[in-house]
Design a protein around this motif. Structure first.
Motif, PDB file in Angstrom:
ATOM      1  N   ARG A  36      -5.241   3.765 -44.989  1.00 48.90           N
ATOM      2  CA  ARG A  36      -4.102   3.518 -44.127  1.00 48.90           C
ATOM      3  C   ARG A  36      -4.325   4.275 -42.828  1.00 48.90           C
ATOM      4  O   ARG A  36      -5.015   5.281 -42.791  1.00 48.90           O
ATOM      5  N   VAL A  37      -3.736   3.748 -41.782  1.00 45.37           N
ATOM      6  CA  VAL A  37      -3.934   4.335 -40.462  1.00 45.37           C
ATOM      7  C   VAL A  37      -2.682   5.093 -40.046  1.00 45.37           C
ATOM      8  O   VAL A  37      -1.577   4.577 -40.138  1.00 45.37           O
ATOM      9  N   GLY A  38      -2.869   6.320 -39.629  1.00 47.39           N
ATOM     10  CA  GLY A  38      -1.762   7.095 -39.085  1.00 47.39           C
ATOM     11  C   GLY A  38      -1.868   7.146 -37.573  1.00 47.39           C
ATOM     12  O   GLY A  38      -2.882   6.764 -37.000  1.00 47.39           O
ATOM     13  N   MET A  39      -0.812   7.611 -36.937  1.00 49.54           N
ATOM     14  CA  MET A  39      -0.857   7.761 -35.492  1.00 49.54           C
ATOM     15  C   MET A  39      -0.622   9.225 -35.169  1.00 49.54           C
ATOM     16  O   MET A  39       0.160   9.901 -35.839  1.00 49.54           O
ATOM     17  N   LYS A  40      -1.311   9.696 -34.160  1.00 48.53           N
ATOM     18  CA  LYS A  40      -0.975  11.026 -33.688  1.00 48.53           C
ATOM     19  C   LYS A  40      -1.222  11.140 -32.199  1.00 48.53           C
ATOM     20  O   LYS A  40      -1.989  10.371 -31.634  1.00 48.53           O
ATOM     21  N   VAL A  41      -0.544  12.074 -31.586  1.00 43.10           N
ATOM     22  CA  VAL A  41      -0.728  12.285 -30.151  1.00 43.10           C
ATOM     23  C   VAL A  41      -1.922  13.208 -29.970  1.00 43.10           C
ATOM     24  O   VAL A  41      -1.991  14.291 -30.550  1.00 43.10           O
ATOM     25  N   LEU A  42      -2.874  12.723 -29.182  1.00 42.83           N
ATOM     26  CA  LEU A  42      -4.097  13.489 -28.977  1.00 42.83           C
ATOM     27  C   LEU A  42      -3.894  14.554 -27.900  1.00 42.83           C
ATOM     28  O   LEU A  42      -2.861  14.588 -27.224  1.00 42.83           O
ATOM     29  N   GLU A  43      -4.914  15.376 -27.739  1.00 44.71           N
ATOM     30  CA  GLU A  43      -4.823  16.477 -26.773  1.00 44.71           C
ATOM     31  C   GLU A  43      -4.579  15.997 -25.355  1.00 44.71           C
ATOM     32  O   GLU A  43      -3.927  16.672 -24.557  1.00 44.71           O
ATOM     33  N   ARG A  98      -1.685  -1.451 -35.841  1.00 44.53           N
ATOM     34  CA  ARG A  98      -2.685  -0.388 -35.974  1.00 44.53           C
ATOM     35  C   ARG A  98      -4.103  -0.902 -36.203  1.00 44.53           C
ATOM     36  O   ARG A  98      -5.036  -0.125 -36.340  1.00 44.53           O
ATOM     37  N   ILE A  99      -4.227  -2.211 -36.264  1.00 45.91           N
ATOM     38  CA  ILE A  99      -5.551  -2.801 -36.419  1.00 45.91           C
ATOM     39  C   ILE A  99      -5.941  -3.440 -35.086  1.00 45.91           C
ATOM     40  O   ILE A  99      -5.141  -4.106 -34.453  1.00 45.91           O
ATOM     41  N   LYS A 100      -7.167  -3.213 -34.696  1.00 49.10           N
ATOM     42  CA  LYS A 100      -7.623  -3.732 -33.416  1.00 49.10           C
ATOM     43  C   LYS A 100      -8.845  -4.615 -33.591  1.00 49.10           C
ATOM     44  O   LYS A 100      -9.563  -4.501 -34.578  1.00 49.10           O
ATOM     45  N   LYS A 101      -9.083  -5.420 -32.555  1.00 50.19           N
ATOM     46  CA  LYS A 101     -10.282  -6.231 -32.520  1.00 50.19           C
ATOM     47  C   LYS A 101     -11.516  -5.330 -32.649  1.00 50.19           C
ATOM     48  O   LYS A 101     -11.586  -4.290 -31.995  1.00 50.19           O
ATOM     49  N   GLY A 102     -12.459  -5.750 -33.479  1.00 46.87           N
ATOM     50  CA  GLY A 102     -13.684  -4.971 -33.653  1.00 46.87           C
ATOM     51  C   GLY A 102     -13.649  -4.030 -34.849  1.00 46.87           C
ATOM     52  O   GLY A 102     -14.674  -3.511 -35.255  1.00 46.87           O
ATOM     53  N   GLN A 118     -10.290 -11.303 -33.809  1.00 41.07           N
ATOM     54  CA  GLN A 118      -9.192 -11.562 -32.873  1.00 41.07           C
ATOM     55  C   GLN A 118      -7.965 -10.818 -33.343  1.00 41.07           C
ATOM     56  O   GLN A 118      -7.750 -10.684 -34.548  1.00 41.07           O
ATOM     57  N   ALA A 119      -7.173 -10.341 -32.423  1.00 42.34           N
ATOM     58  CA  ALA A 119      -5.932  -9.658 -32.798  1.00 42.34           C
ATOM     59  C   ALA A 119      -4.782 -10.210 -31.969  1.00 42.34           C
ATOM     60  O   ALA A 119      -4.936 -10.480 -30.781  1.00 42.34           O
ATOM     61  N   PHE A 120      -3.660 -10.416 -32.626  1.00 40.47           N
ATOM     62  CA  PHE A 120      -2.453 -10.886 -31.944  1.00 40.47           C
ATOM     63  C   PHE A 120      -1.339  -9.872 -32.183  1.00 40.47           C
ATOM     64  O   PHE A 120      -0.510 -10.050 -33.075  1.00 40.47           O
ATOM     65  N   PRO A 121      -1.327  -8.803 -31.393  1.00 43.76           N
ATOM     66  CA  PRO A 121      -0.371  -7.704 -31.645  1.00 43.76           C
ATOM     67  C   PRO A 121       1.084  -8.182 -31.635  1.00 43.76           C
ATOM     68  O   PRO A 121       1.903  -7.695 -32.410  1.00 43.76           O
ATOM     69  N   GLN A 122       1.411  -9.146 -30.778  1.00 41.25           N
ATOM     70  CA  GLN A 122       2.806  -9.586 -30.691  1.00 41.25           C
ATOM     71  C   GLN A 122       3.232 -10.361 -31.932  1.00 41.25           C
ATOM     72  O   GLN A 122       4.421 -10.463 -32.221  1.00 41.25           O
ATOM     73  N   LEU A 123       2.264 -10.891 -32.681  1.00 38.85           N
ATOM     74  CA  LEU A 123       2.582 -11.620 -33.908  1.00 38.85           C
ATOM     75  C   LEU A 123       2.318 -10.781 -35.156  1.00 38.85           C
ATOM     76  O   LEU A 123       2.665 -11.173 -36.265  1.00 38.85           O
ATOM     77  N   GLY A 124       1.657  -9.638 -34.972  1.00 41.66           N
ATOM     78  CA  GLY A 124       1.281  -8.818 -36.120  1.00 41.66           C
ATOM     79  C   GLY A 124       0.202  -9.478 -36.953  1.00 41.66           C
ATOM     80  O   GLY A 124       0.093  -9.245 -38.148  1.00 41.66           O
ATOM     81  N   LYS A 125      -0.604 -10.317 -36.296  1.00 40.20           N
ATOM     82  CA  LYS A 125      -1.636 -11.052 -37.038  1.00 40.20           C
ATOM     83  C   LYS A 125      -3.019 -10.778 -36.487  1.00 40.20           C
ATOM     84  O   LYS A 125      -3.184 -10.455 -35.324  1.00 40.20           O
ATOM     85  N   ILE A 126      -3.986 -10.926 -37.384  1.00 36.23           N
ATOM     86  CA  ILE A 126      -5.377 -10.740 -36.987  1.00 36.23           C
ATOM     87  C   ILE A 126      -6.228 -11.837 -37.603  1.00 36.23           C
ATOM     88  O   ILE A 126      -5.828 -12.461 -38.589  1.00 36.23           O
ATOM     89  N   VAL A 127      -7.392 -12.062 -37.005  1.00 31.92           N
ATOM     90  CA  VAL A 127      -8.354 -12.980 -37.590  1.00 31.92           C
ATOM     91  C   VAL A 127      -9.545 -12.161 -38.058  1.00 31.92           C
ATOM     92  O   VAL A 127     -10.120 -11.396 -37.276  1.00 31.92           O
TER      93      VAL A 127
END
Ligand SMILES: [Zn+2]
Length: 103
Positions: A80-87, A2-6, A25-34
């Motif tokens: 904390r970040v939630g997810m939802k389906v947008l319009e 749920r965390i992205k680059k930037g 930097q984000a490494f989604p497959q590792l669940g890691k960020i810089v």
């Protein structure tokens, strides 16, 4: 992840707890960020040739995305970040504090 680059994040665990910084930097497959200026490590480089000085470089090492909170751009609080389906049918991130959708 749920965390992205930037994103701006606050570190909530580890030696840099309390620090805030930008995700560079984000490494989604590792669940890691810089995160900029967080989890700094030193690396000693030896001189390549005899008589040449080695050098020490400092760099931000990846840390687990679970150790940070996103700083919500809408309410400016670590959240904390939630997810939802947008319009439009896409999945979006939402702030759990102010419920706004975060890009
Ligand atoms: Zn918010």
């Amino acid at each position: 992840m749920r965390i992205k680059k930037g994103d701006n994040v606050k570190v909530i665990a580890g030696k840099d707890r309390g620090k805030t910084g930008k995700v560079i930097q984000a490494f989604p497959q590792l669940g890691k960020i810089v995160v900029e200026n967080a989890n700094m490590l030193k690396k000693h480089l030896r001189g390549k040739q005899k008589g040449q000085q080695g050098q020490v470089i400092e760099f931000s090492a990846p840390l687990s995305a679970t150790n940070v909170l996103l700083i919500c751009p809408k309410c400016a609080k670590p959240s904390r970040v939630g997810m939802k389906v947008l319009e439009d049918g896409k999945k979006g991130r939402t702030c759990k504090k102010c419920k706004e959708v975060i890009e």
